[in-house]
Motif scaffolding. Sequence first.
Motif, short mmCIF file in Angstrom:
data_model
loop_
_atom_site.label_atom_id
_atom_site.label_comp_id
_atom_site.label_asym_id
_atom_site.label_seq_id
_atom_site.Cartn_x
_atom_site.Cartn_y
_atom_site.Cartn_z
N UNK A 75 1.52 7.36 -7.35
CA UNK A 75 1.82 8.07 -6.10
C UNK A 75 0.91 7.63 -4.95
N UNK A 76 -0.23 7.04 -5.28
CA UNK A 76 -1.20 6.63 -4.26
C UNK A 76 -1.12 5.14 -3.94
N UNK A 77 -0.23 4.41 -4.58
CA UNK A 77 -0.30 2.95 -4.54
C UNK A 77 0.78 2.28 -3.71
N UNK A 78 1.39 2.99 -2.80
CA UNK A 78 2.43 2.38 -1.96
C UNK A 78 1.91 1.20 -1.14
N UNK A 79 0.70 1.28 -0.54
CA UNK A 79 0.20 0.11 0.21
C UNK A 79 0.09 -1.14 -0.66
N UNK A 80 -0.26 -0.96 -1.92
CA UNK A 80 -0.36 -2.10 -2.83
C UNK A 80 1.03 -2.66 -3.13
N UNK A 81 1.98 -1.78 -3.39
CA UNK A 81 3.35 -2.24 -3.68
C UNK A 81 3.91 -3.02 -2.49
N UNK A 82 3.67 -2.51 -1.30
CA UNK A 82 4.18 -3.19 -0.11
C UNK A 82 3.55 -4.57 0.04
N UNK A 83 2.24 -4.66 -0.18
CA UNK A 83 1.55 -5.94 -0.04
C UNK A 83 2.02 -6.95 -1.08
N UNK A 84 2.35 -6.45 -2.27
CA UNK A 84 2.84 -7.33 -3.33
C UNK A 84 4.30 -7.71 -3.13
N UNK A 85 4.98 -6.99 -2.23
CA UNK A 85 6.41 -7.22 -2.06
C UNK A 85 7.23 -6.49 -3.09
N UNK A 86 6.61 -5.46 -3.70
CA UNK A 86 7.30 -4.71 -4.76
C UNK A 86 7.71 -3.33 -4.29
N UNK A 87 7.44 -3.03 -3.01
CA UNK A 87 7.72 -1.70 -2.52
C UNK A 87 9.16 -1.51 -2.09
#
Length: 661
Positions: A649-661
Amino acid sequence: MPFGDLDAALANARKLIEERAYPAALAQAEEIRKRFPQDGRAAFIGAVARNRLGEHQAALKELRRLAKRAPKAAPGTAPIHHELGLALRANGKLAEATSAFKRAVKANPKLAAAWQALGELLAERGDDEAADAAFRQQMAASGRHPGLRQAVRLVAEGKLGMAEGILRDYLHRWPTDVNAIRLLADIALQLEAFDDAVALLRRCLELAPDYLQARSNYANALSRTGDFQMALREAEALERLEPRNLSHPVLAASVLVNVGAYEQAIARYERVLKQAPGHARLQMSYGHALKTLGRQPESIAAYRRAVEAEPSLGEAWWNLANLKTFRFEERDLAAMRRLAARENLTPRDELHLGFALGKALEDADDIDGAFAAYARGNAVKRAQSGYSADVNSAMSEALAASSTRQRFAARKDWGHPDPDPMFIVGLPRSGSTLLEQILASHSQVDGTMELPYIPQIARRLAGRGDRSSGTQHADALWRLTQEQCRSLGAEFLEAARLQRGDAPFFIDKLPNNFAHVGLIHLILPNARIIDARRHPMATCFSCFKQLFAAGQEFTYSLADIGRYYRDYAALMAHWDAVLPGRVLRVDYERVVEDLEGQVRRLLDHCGLPFEAACLAFHRNSRPVRTASSEQVRQPIYRDAMAQWRRFEAHLEPLKEALGAG
């Protein structure tokens, strides 16, 4: 003894101190106190004399009384706090001594002797960054030339280029000023121009062989270049010259750790700790060496002693957390929470405490609280970093663009032919230590550590220009001749000789060498290269939870980590395209699910016969220096594979940076 008025008697006592006639000075001070029992000046002179005569406990008692009576922050109180610091240090009360020296320089910032004493103590305690800052202040306080003072100020502000220019101009006119030379060497170290720093400090010692702080800096610089044998010789020379200075055996122990001589390092730490059991940072260094050898109960005890010595030292709490398999008690969690609530924490303590508290709360299943603590620690660390994701991307793209299949084909079989090295590359926290432990359990393979030599070669090739251009290292590769490639390969093999044993092969598992696959291929064409890979979310979040001892500046922001992973994955894909079959990719998840199958695959790539010991890697008692040291001493387990999902739930910025969001 007869004397005239009070002022004349005091002046005579001070003169005796200056002449180092300490017994006479003490007698004079005692006589004055008989006549004028309330005069603090005579009491201070007597305490100074006792300090110089080695009567440190008696001096400490008197100086505590004087310091308590002295007005706070008044300039005239600085000598009292300075002398109190010397007495506390001599009595092994290092934390109090540090505070006393800090009060002295706060009361009088121009008291050079107090800055020097503070710097020496901080160096003894292992806080090199703060020690260097104190030594620069000492130089500014004692320096008469305004240019030198300006250079000191610019270094403190991080304006290294401007400071370097001023110092070089100053040294052109006064080439024998050893303080200026040492400051220039300090700048070179911060710019990672280690060879320049060594040359400058060597010149400094040619001019002033007795300049012991420069000699200590020289030993440190030699270590940074990988010349550990010379560094150890310098550290041992310092031990002989100043046998009572605790920083010298500590420096020698740190060099011994770098060459893998852990038992010798531990013996040195134990000798020093007999003299200073309350030395928190030394207890931590001792704990690190014990941890590396797998002596976990003893390492926990050492870290606990560090916490007891300095409960507000965030790094001591982090060292316990960094054992990974360690679990904090309720009283520990309560103590860390109280500490975290303080408003006067230093940034260093705050960031260490954030990571430690995050680990404790995660183990207690307080996921939101754990993430908040991790985020706090990362934010403080990120604010101190000069990392730029844009610069890293530009460098990776430039390296890939210049490293073509045609260029590699034209240089086929260049470099040194020995097949001895095995490189494990990837991102930190990707399972590289597990692969190293598996390979190092084979009878023909030595495990070493994360060796610094390939990055040192790359930095030397790139030179000292504007590294943000991202093209220097890439262009430098293709200017190498066949003979230079062979020579660099031989240089690496010779440097690594200190860390390896007698086995035919050895491992270098510095993860960031993934950027240097092209360089490795050119200078060591028969070396094996393994890419340790793990699920990107698992790898990146594990990096976010980890406070690294040095480097890995990309790990302190979820967005930065995600972009770095993408750059890494793109560069590894490029190496696979231009050097097909050169790198073996090993996925952590596949190792967990099929240990024997992946071990056989790994050994086949390395040209090694299967040995069952590789499956029982957790029984290998070899030293392990990474954060996974305790985890790889356990059988394989699946618990870590999806831990990141608890924090999803806290990791959206990481998903977006990875292109997985």
